[in-house]
Scaffold this motif. Structure first.
Motif, PDB file in Angstrom:
ATOM      1  N   UNK A 171      75.110 165.238 -54.147  1.00  0.00           N
ATOM      2  CA  UNK A 171      75.699 166.343 -54.913  1.00  0.00           C
ATOM      3  C   UNK A 171      74.643 166.992 -55.808  1.00  0.00           C
ATOM      4  N   UNK A 172      73.805 166.183 -56.427  1.00  0.00           N
ATOM      5  CA  UNK A 172      72.762 166.727 -57.293  1.00  0.00           C
ATOM      6  C   UNK A 172      71.814 167.629 -56.494  1.00  0.00           C
ATOM      7  N   UNK A 173      71.459 167.203 -55.299  1.00  0.00           N
ATOM      8  CA  UNK A 173      70.604 168.009 -54.428  1.00  0.00           C
ATOM      9  C   UNK A 173      71.290 169.322 -54.041  1.00  0.00           C
ATOM     10  N   UNK A 174      72.565 169.257 -53.631  1.00  0.00           N
ATOM     11  CA  UNK A 174      73.260 170.440 -53.135  1.00  0.00           C
ATOM     12  C   UNK A 174      73.571 171.458 -54.217  1.00  0.00           C
ATOM     13  N   UNK A 175      73.911 170.994 -55.420  1.00  0.00           N
ATOM     14  CA  UNK A 175      74.456 171.909 -56.423  1.00  0.00           C
ATOM     15  C   UNK A 175      73.565 172.125 -57.644  1.00  0.00           C
ATOM     16  N   UNK A 176      72.530 171.311 -57.819  1.00  0.00           N
ATOM     17  CA  UNK A 176      71.704 171.445 -59.028  1.00  0.00           C
ATOM     18  C   UNK A 176      70.226 171.635 -58.696  1.00  0.00           C
ATOM     19  N   UNK A 177      69.586 170.615 -58.150  1.00  0.00           N
ATOM     20  CA  UNK A 177      68.136 170.707 -57.947  1.00  0.00           C
ATOM     21  C   UNK A 177      67.769 171.622 -56.791  1.00  0.00           C
ATOM     22  N   UNK A 178      68.533 171.551 -55.699  1.00  0.00           N
ATOM     23  CA  UNK A 178      68.317 172.363 -54.504  1.00  0.00           C
ATOM     24  C   UNK A 178      66.917 172.173 -53.913  1.00  0.00           C
ATOM     25  N   UNK A 179      66.348 171.011 -54.126  1.00  0.00           N
ATOM     26  CA  UNK A 179      65.036 170.695 -53.559  1.00  0.00           C
ATOM     27  C   UNK A 179      64.967 169.193 -53.286  1.00  0.00           C
ATOM     28  N   UNK A 180      64.337 168.817 -52.174  1.00  0.00           N
ATOM     29  CA  UNK A 180      64.240 167.404 -51.845  1.00  0.00           C
ATOM     30  C   UNK A 180      63.456 167.197 -50.559  1.00  0.00           C
ATOM     31  N   UNK A 181      63.274 165.937 -50.182  1.00  0.00           N
ATOM     32  CA  UNK A 181      62.582 165.611 -48.940  1.00  0.00           C
ATOM     33  C   UNK A 181      63.604 165.440 -47.818  1.00  0.00           C
TER      34      UNK A 181
END
Length: 344
Positions: free
Chosen positions: A212-222
């Protein structure tokens, strides 16, 4: 590893612009309490098979009729030995295995439900051949698996909105099964075009789902974040999906016709049950992210940092030659362990 690919008449396949996805671990269960994708232990479940394998003997991996489709043979030589149970890497859908070294006869374990192959390593290098059927024809289920879901209302709402915008019904009770494959492409495209790839995304806040943090807040990841998000979005609207961890073979050497597969080629993607067409591969990681990961190969910290952030499963014993404690010491993480990905 060194890997070559051949077609049914033993012609070498591949090229600098032709990557291959070598599956290692299949993670088909989500643990909502710990926000992790895990494997189902199938050793006592239907579909799990123990296959005695002698050197030079072709071992069929399933008692079922061999599916029809294009045949690709993979000749794999591991460049470091592994102790304990570890995957045998292969393209999907593997149908047979042959051990090629005279001192390595042993049992092979195969899960026909997921196409996952493992064996017990004795610390020596292994050379083996796997034959796979690419895009097997007409072997998909006739009906959708009931009860597929994901425990996040936020992710469900995002996935449902995206499907409505693309003229697909988000309700699996009324959406035709044959549309699940195309619906999953909507999520794959959305993630590829709206999110940023980085090897250092930083951890999610304490108490918040990393996906959820990736999808809705940070929008960045590996890649692990992209795979987890894609599988979660699919499942949230009733599309059966599983996370796959393995390698992306993309370093081709034209002089030898071999791919060299390194630790830095570790990758995660998704397989989706598309109905009549069966399970198909989906990779939501942006193309520039894959190029960025490849170019980072010369960085020792980035290489092993990615492995620590990756799936803590059987397969990572085969991509590094030292254990997790040594990895954490190298990266200065002490006893905290990995915190950047929703993995086990």
């Amino acid at each position: 590893m060194e890997v070559s690919f051949e077609d049914a008449v033993e012609r070498k396949l591949g090229g600098a612009d032709k990557p291959y996805y070598l599956r290692g671990a299949v993670l088909d269960q989500y643990d909502p309490e710990h926000w992790k994708w895990t494997k189902i232990l199938r050793s006592r479940m239907p579909g799990f098979q123990n296959k005695p394998a002698g050197t030079g003997q072709t071992v069929p991996l399933s008692d079922e009729k061999k599916p029809s489709g294009a045949t690709v043979t993979q000749n794999i030589t591991e460049l470091s030995g592994v102790q304990g149970e570890t995957p045998m890497f292969a393209l999907y859908q593997p149908v047979s295995v042959m051990l090629k070294r005279s001192d390595q006869s042993q049992d092979i374990h195969f899960d026909s439900q997921t196409g996952w192959i493992t064996r017990n390593g004795d610390g020596s290098r292994l050379a083996y051949q796997v034959t796979s059927i690419l895009d097997p024809q007409g072997n998909g289920p006739a009906a959708r698996t009931p009860g597929v879901s994901f425990p996040s209302e936020k992710i469900h709402q995002l996935a449902a909105d995206l499907l409505r915008q693309s003229q697909y019904d988000p309700d699996p009770a009324t959406r035709p099964f044959a549309e699940d494959g195309r619906a999953s492409r909507v999520f794959e495209t959305y993630l590829r075009t709206n999110y940023e790839y980085t090897l250092t995304p930083g951890p999610a806040p304490v108490g918040e789902s990393p996906t959820e943090y990736f999808l809705f807040t940070s929008r960045r990841g590996h890649c692990e974040y992209f795979a987890s998000a894609l599988a979660a979005m699919c499942r949230s609207v009733g599309i059966e999906a599983r996370v796959v961890a393995g390698y992306l073979a993309n370093e081709y050497h034209a002089d030898s016709g071999l791919y060299v597969v390194r630790a830095s080629d570790a990758h995660a993607w998704v397989e989706v049950n598309t109905g009549p067409a069966g399970w198909q591969q989906r990779d939501a990681t942006p193309a520039d992210g894959l190029r960025s990961a490849k170019s980072s190969r010369s960085s020792l910290t980035a290489r092993f940092g990615r492995m620590v952030a990756a799936v803590q499963d059987l397969w990572n014993a085969a991509v590094v030659t030292f254990d997790q404690t040594a990895q954490e010491k190298l990266l200065g993480q002490g006893e905290k362990g990995p915190s950047e990905g929703p993995w086990t």
